[in-house]
Scaffold this active site. Structure first.
Site: not given
Length: 425
Positions: A278, A353, A350, A263, A392
């Site tokens: 991130r 999801s 987070e 990403r 994560r």
């Protein structure tokens, strides 16, 4: 994507969903174009009907020796055909502009989704108690660097910011987490493992909703093939059944896939720049399901519970949150976020999801099913969720299971994947 008929029949509801989502989009242009479309279709059909009526008249006139009248009818036909060509060209332009609008309309939220921005997200439950440390807890960067298992400086030398090198037990821990997650979802939850391509075409990204709206978040190859690095396994796995009509007996289909994810994180500079939170490249184990429409919300609960099971086995405190309308992803009708506790930040972050897209992706990718032989095909409902984001999980494990001397205890469930290792170092 929503069908034109769906938007027409539920116009006010779709408009309200845009307001609820805080979307910077109105449907005024859609309504005007749709009116023009129907007018143009009517005019084309009327002209064609006139042509069909005139055509046999010419033969009759010629047979009766009325050459002048026949030529007048031929001229009228030529004028009608010219008008039809112009009207059809205008209709094609209007339909193209309509589709451009339809492609960027987000999925309307489910009625159970709380209305509001991120502050309206609702906590549903918590599992585990955040550990009370009797020493100042370190963050994963300090821990990993001191243990010699994380090297951000050399990663920056190789690739730039937001990349990481995992070394020794750190690399093995990443691999162990991937294998643990895959085995749990395969052996206990009944998923089928898929190892998809890590490069996909634009059609695949359109199908799951990344294109055209979010191209800036993608890494695109510069050659003539137009391929992209995948941002998540959701893209290739959902597109496994693109342009297919599935048999009802095949459903539900449940897949699990490990892939690296890429990403660009466009617009996120300055946020979470320290460590692994991130990254431009990270590993993820993804859950994807194809189900009948009436089963999709039960499947969302099921899939989310499967992601939760990973955190529970790894003894990581977390909470489950339902996202509000203004915080939903573009394609999602309802999303649960799982947020893991990070001692260094004193907050939940987070880590997964889990979303129900209803028929939104299936309509874009043309994925349908037939309830019985001869029955009209219907769109399936698609779902996906991180089960989990591996990087994560790696950092959460270090932070939550750290010891006063800087070592890290390995949760019991993970030890078989590390040759029985109980602690780092």
């Amino acid at each position: 994507m929503l069908g034109l008929d769906v938007i027409r029949q539920n116009f006010e509801l779709v408009c309200q969903s845009l307001v609820n989502r805080r979307a910077d989009l109105t449907l005024d242009a859609f309504r005007e174009l749709d009116v023009s479309r129907r007018r143009l279709i009517g005019e084309v059909e009327q002209h064609k009907a006139t042509l069909n009526r005139i055509s046999p008249q010419i033969g009759a006139l010629l047979k009766a020796g009325q050459q002048t009248e026949a030529e007048a009818k031929r001229a009228e036909m030529r004028e009608l055909k010219s008008s039809i060509e112009m009207l059809e060209a205008e209709l094609e332009s209007v339909e193209h502009r309509l589709q451009e609008i339809v492609r960027i309309i987000p999925n309307p939220p489910h009625a159970s989704v709380p209305i509001g921005d991120e502050s309206a997200n609702q906590e549903i439950s918590r599992w585990g108690e955040p550990r009370q440390f009797d020493f100042p807890p370190k963050d994963h960067v300090e821990l990993g660097t001191a243990l010699g298992i994380l090297d951000l400086e050399r990663a920056a030398k190789i690739s730039g910011a937001r990349f990481a090198v995992l070394k020794g037990v750190g690399a093995r821990l990443e691999r162990a987490l991937i294998s643990f997650m895959l085995d749990l979802h395969l052996d206990e939850h009944g998923y089928t493992e898929v190892l998809p391509p890590f490069l996909v075409n634009g059609d695949a990204l359109f199908g799951t909703g990344q294109l055209p709206k979010f191209e800036a978040d993608l890494f695109k190859l510069t050659d003539e093939r137009g391929l992209y690095l995948i941002p998540t396994a959701e893209v290739p796995v959902t597109n496994l059944h693109r342009s297919e009509v599935l048999d009802s007996a095949q459903l539900p289909l449940r897949y699990v896939a490990y892939t690296p994810c890429f990403r660009s994180e466009a617009g996120s500079y300055g946020r979470d720049t320290r460590g692994l939170i991130r990254q431009h490249q990270f590993d993820k184990v993804e859950l994807v399901a194809f189900v009948k429409p009436e089963e999709s919300y039960a499947e969302l609960e099921r899939l989310t519970a499967h992601a939760e099971a990973v955190l529970q086995r790894l003894e990581l405190p977390y909470r489950k949150v339902v996202l509000a309308t203004g915080d939903l992803g573009f394609a999602s009708a309802k999303t649960y976020d799982l947020e893991v506790w990070l001692p260094s930040q004193g907050m939940y972050r987070e880590i997964s999801s889990c979303s129900n897209f209803e028929a939104f992706q299936a309509r874009r990718a043309d994925i349908r099913f037939r309830r019985a032989a001869g029955a009209k095909p219907e769109f399936v409902h698609t779902l996906n969720g991180s089960g989990l984001a591996v990087g994560r999980t790696w950092l959460a494990l270090l932070e939550n299971h750290q010891q006063p001397d800087g070592s890290v205890t390995i949760p019991t469930a993970l030890r078989p994947y590390l040759g029985g290792l109980a602690q780092i170092p």
